[in-house]
Design a protein around this motif. Structure first.
Motif, short mmCIF file in Angstrom:
data_model
loop_
_atom_site.label_atom_id
_atom_site.label_comp_id
_atom_site.label_asym_id
_atom_site.label_seq_id
_atom_site.Cartn_x
_atom_site.Cartn_y
_atom_site.Cartn_z
N ALA A 114 0.82 -1.20 0.00
CA ALA A 114 0.00 0.00 0.00
C ALA A 114 0.86 1.26 0.00
CB ALA A 114 -0.94 0.00 1.21
N GLU A 115 2.12 1.16 0.40
CA GLU A 115 3.02 2.30 0.41
C GLU A 115 3.47 2.68 -1.00
OE1 GLU A 115 6.23 2.17 3.30
OE2 GLU A 115 5.17 0.54 4.31
N PHE A 116 3.20 1.86 -1.98
CA PHE A 116 3.63 2.10 -3.35
C PHE A 116 2.42 2.36 -4.24
CE2 PHE A 116 6.92 -0.35 -1.36
CZ PHE A 116 8.09 0.28 -1.79
N ASP A 117 2.65 3.13 -5.32
CA ASP A 117 1.57 3.41 -6.26
C ASP A 117 1.13 2.14 -6.98
OD1 ASP A 117 1.75 6.08 -5.61
OD2 ASP A 117 3.07 6.56 -7.29
N ARG A 118 2.08 1.25 -7.26
CA ARG A 118 1.79 -0.01 -7.94
C ARG A 118 2.47 -1.13 -7.18
NH1 ARG A 118 4.02 0.50 -13.82
NH2 ARG A 118 3.40 -1.67 -13.72
N ASP A 119 2.02 -2.35 -7.43
CA ASP A 119 2.69 -3.48 -6.78
C ASP A 119 3.82 -4.04 -7.64
OD1 ASP A 119 1.11 -4.64 -8.69
OD2 ASP A 119 0.15 -6.08 -7.35
N ASP A 120 4.03 -3.43 -8.83
CA ASP A 120 5.19 -3.77 -9.63
C ASP A 120 5.57 -2.55 -10.46
OD1 ASP A 120 3.16 -3.75 -11.50
OD2 ASP A 120 3.75 -5.61 -12.47
N ALA A 121 6.83 -2.50 -10.86
CA ALA A 121 7.34 -1.37 -11.65
C ALA A 121 8.59 -1.84 -12.38
CB ALA A 121 7.65 -0.20 -10.72
N ALA A 122 9.09 -0.99 -13.26
CA ALA A 122 10.36 -1.29 -13.92
C ALA A 122 11.39 -1.57 -12.82
CB ALA A 122 10.78 -0.13 -14.80
N PRO A 123 12.31 -2.51 -13.05
CA PRO A 123 13.22 -2.95 -11.98
C PRO A 123 13.92 -1.83 -11.21
CG PRO A 123 13.43 -4.40 -13.86
CD PRO A 123 12.53 -3.28 -14.30
#
Length: 166
Positions: free
Chosen positions: A5-14
């Protein structure tokens, strides 16, 4: 452990995910294109963490430097210690850069797909496992370099399980 929840997405570019992970921990870090470097205080020393994204290969290389420089006269013993330590590892390995005498932990992760991403869980595993292994085996290298122990004695002494904290 960080919450997704602290991140905008649960995945991103490495490299983006690692930058978010480092920032969430409050670790100082610098980024240049496809590389990021952070500094983390461990129990034994400060670690430099470095990640390099190789898009053409789909590989994220992760390095942890435990601030250990090996003098020429101790390299043979340290190579033996590295061999014994690496037998204990499931993921990643320690190595000694011959040109500089710098000891490091290295791990690479394959990140495939049309738009390769790294999840928070993957970032956490990559970073925390590198730090954990550096913390676990730092005493081995110190015992060999400065404690007068053989690599086998150093490994045995460092792997003694202790209970509680002093």
């Amino acid at each position: 452990m960080l919450d997704e929840a602290e991140f905008d997405r649960d995945d991103a570019a490495p490299i983006d995910m690692l930058e978010s992970y480092f920032a969430a921990h409050g670790w100082s870090h610098e980024r240049e294109d496809e590389e990021i470097v952070a500094r983390v205080k461990g129990s034994w020393t400060e670690y430099e963490l470095r990640a390099i994204w190789r898009e053409d290969d789909g590989v994220l290389q992760f390095l942890a430097f435990p601030d250990i420089r090996v003098p020429d006269e101790r390299r043979i013993a340290l190579y033996e210690a590295i061999g014994l330590v690496n037998e204990q590892l499931w993921i990643g390995h320690f190595e000694l850069w011959s040109s500089s005498g710098i000891l490091l932990f290295r791990h690479a992760a394959m990140v495939d797909g049309d738009e390769p991403t790294l999840s928070l869980g993957q970032a956490e595993m990559l970073v925390e496992s590198a730090i954990d292994e550096c913390e676990r085996f730092y005493p081995v290298f110190q015992f060999v370099l400065w404690g007068g122990k053989t690599p086998a004695e150093a490994l045995a002494a460092a792997l003694i399980e202790t209970q509680g904290e002093a």
